[in-house]
Design a protein around this motif. Structure first.
Motif, PDB file in Angstrom:
ATOM      1  N   VAL A 110       0.838  -1.195   0.000  1.00 55.18           N
ATOM      2  CA  VAL A 110       0.000   0.000   0.000  1.00 55.18           C
ATOM      3  C   VAL A 110       0.876   1.250   0.000  1.00 55.18           C
ATOM      4  O   VAL A 110       0.659   2.188  -0.762  1.00 55.18           O
ATOM      5  CB  VAL A 110      -0.941   0.001   1.222  1.00 55.18           C
ATOM      6  CG1 VAL A 110      -1.763   1.293   1.271  1.00 55.18           C
ATOM      7  CG2 VAL A 110      -1.844  -1.223   1.189  1.00 55.18           C
ATOM      8  N   THR A 126      -6.855   5.736   7.563  1.00 59.00           N
ATOM      9  CA  THR A 126      -7.257   5.935   6.166  1.00 59.00           C
ATOM     10  C   THR A 126      -7.233   4.640   5.352  1.00 59.00           C
ATOM     11  O   THR A 126      -7.740   4.614   4.226  1.00 59.00           O
ATOM     12  CB  THR A 126      -6.330   6.944   5.475  1.00 59.00           C
ATOM     13  OG1 THR A 126      -4.981   6.456   5.540  1.00 59.00           O
ATOM     14  CG2 THR A 126      -6.425   8.300   6.132  1.00 59.00           C
ATOM     15  N   LEU A 161      -6.736   3.158   1.948  1.00 64.17           N
ATOM     16  CA  LEU A 161      -5.970   4.212   1.273  1.00 64.17           C
ATOM     17  C   LEU A 161      -4.699   4.490   2.065  1.00 64.17           C
ATOM     18  O   LEU A 161      -4.676   4.406   3.292  1.00 64.17           O
ATOM     19  CB  LEU A 161      -6.811   5.488   1.152  1.00 64.17           C
ATOM     20  CG  LEU A 161      -8.112   5.377   0.347  1.00 64.17           C
ATOM     21  CD1 LEU A 161      -8.871   6.697   0.361  1.00 64.17           C
ATOM     22  CD2 LEU A 161      -7.813   4.925  -1.084  1.00 64.17           C
TER      23      LEU A 161
END
Length: 407
Positions: free
Chosen positions: A58, A95, A98
């Motif tokens: 990520v 988050t 994300l």
């Protein structure tokens, strides 16, 4: 030895190129996605491992470029310690999925404002909301205690623990104001009451098996504690701490290659299994249901050779809800594994002279076909076992006696 395994299947592998990897932790977001938080040299790498066979990086949170990284979480925050300095990095993970964008470094407040620099390891008392920093530049490397209850993103310093007899703490475990500290250079595990952060009380001290106490982890019921000694040919050892005035070692065990000379690193307790990183011997799952008879029931070795050396598996984390195990390999990145947790099959009993009934020490029990041997202790007790159920011939032998075989 490379790629030896039992009851563990490799799902995937991610390389970080020239970046080394240190310790590893886990995180689960609000949607149930699972992540490995891998302590790569240039910063914490956040990897989505919800699909174990298809991990996705990520993001990597920039940090000082340094081999040592230790990570823990509290709520939606990750706390990253490093020997490279700069204080404690705090990252907001809320988050996810994300990529996180909010992070900063805490270098102290109050009487330690601006003074916190390098930190070797950390643990968080998630029951009460306090972060413990170990092996830092403060208080001779004792435990620095931070309160996370008011604002986990901006901790407040509330106290420290230093033991005049042992000082430096390499690593530790804390729950509900009880600290199990690993004083590595003196070889002691200390149990400390941290209720009063300004005046901690040492409840017990225990010299560990090979006197180089790296990490500690209690059983779920807190009646036993497991320690690792980070030196060659070392052990995972279990101690009965139900009576802190009389701590007793119950059993000790090495990796899947006994007497290989390999070095144990970190152990963790998931239910009644210890999941332990063993550097060159990979990681091992040990059934600790019977604390007097520890049995290895699974492993995966992803380093090509065994023996003494700080190579291979630094960290292992078994706490993802799915059961997926994530592993950091120093030279070779992130590994994702799917384990099958099995219970051991036990052989336990007392060996006596069949004529006079004398308890016999030094009797070797050999379990056929599975390469398991054990020698009776001074009380004639034999405790051993195997991860593989079955019917076996067990041969008991001792010089001066005829062999005795049972099925």
């Amino acid at each position: 030895n490379g790629q030896s395994s039992l009851n563990v299947v490799q799902a995937s592998h991610l390389s970080y190129g020239n970046q080394t990897c240190a310790n590893i932790y886990f995180y689960v977001d609000a949607s149930g996605n699972e992540y490995a938080l891998n302590g790569a040299a240039q910063g914490m790498s956040i990897v989505n491992v919800t699909i174990p066979t298809a991990p996705v990086i990520v993001s990597q949170i920039p940090n000082v470029d340094n081999l040592w990284k230790e990570i823990k979480t509290y709520g939606t925050y990750a706390y990253v310690a490093t020997e490279g300095g700069g204080g404690l990095q705090i990252v907001d993970l809320s988050t996810l999925p994300l990529a996180p964008t909010t992070y900063h470094n805490y270098t102290g407040d109050g009487v330690i404002a601006g003074l916190l620099d390098n930190i070797h390891a950390l643990h968080i008392d998630t029951t009460l909301g306090f972060c413990y920093l170990f092996g830092s530049n403060l208080f001779q490397g004792g435990a620095v205690v931070l309160d996370l209850n008011v604002d986990p993103y901006n901790p407040t310093y509330v106290g420290h623990y230093t033991n005049p007899a042992h000082n430096y703490i390499h690593d530790g475990y804390v729950d509900n104001d009880t600290l199990y500290a690993g004083h590595i250079y003196d070889g002691y595990m200390c149990v400390v009451d941290m209720t009063n952060k300004a005046a901690p009380v040492v409840l017990a001290s225990q010299l560990t098996t090979t006197a180089f106490t790296h990490n500690t982890w209690p059983s779920n019921d807190k009646k036993f504690v497991f320690t690792t000694d980070e030196n060659t040919n070392s052990y995972l050892t279990c101690y009965d701490i139900s009576n802190l005035n009389n701590i007793q070692a119950t059993d000790k065990i090495q990796s899947e290659y006994p007497n290989s000379g390999s070095i144990v690193h970190n152990t963790h307790i998931r239910n009644n299994w210890a999941v332990t990183s063993w550097y060159r011997d990979g990681f091992v799952i040990t059934d600790v249901t019977r604390p007097y008879n520890l049995i290895n029931v699974g492993w995966f070795d992803n380093y090509p050779t065994s023996g003494n050396g700080f190579n291979g598996v630094w960290g292992v984390n078994p706490f993802l809800p799915s059961g997926t195990i994530v592993v950091s390999n120093i030279e070779d990145g992130l590994y994702v594994y799917s384990p099958t947790y099995v219970r051991a099959c036990y052989l336990e009993g007392i060996v006596k002279d069949s004529i006079c009934g004398t308890l016999l020490s030094g009797v070797t029990a050999t379990i056929s076909t599975v390469n398991v041997t054990e020698v009776s202790d001074i009380n004639g007790v034999i405790r051993t076992g195997t991860p593989t159920p079955g019917t076996y011939n067990v041969t008991f032998s001792k010089p001066g006696y005829l062999n005795y075989v049972i099925n």
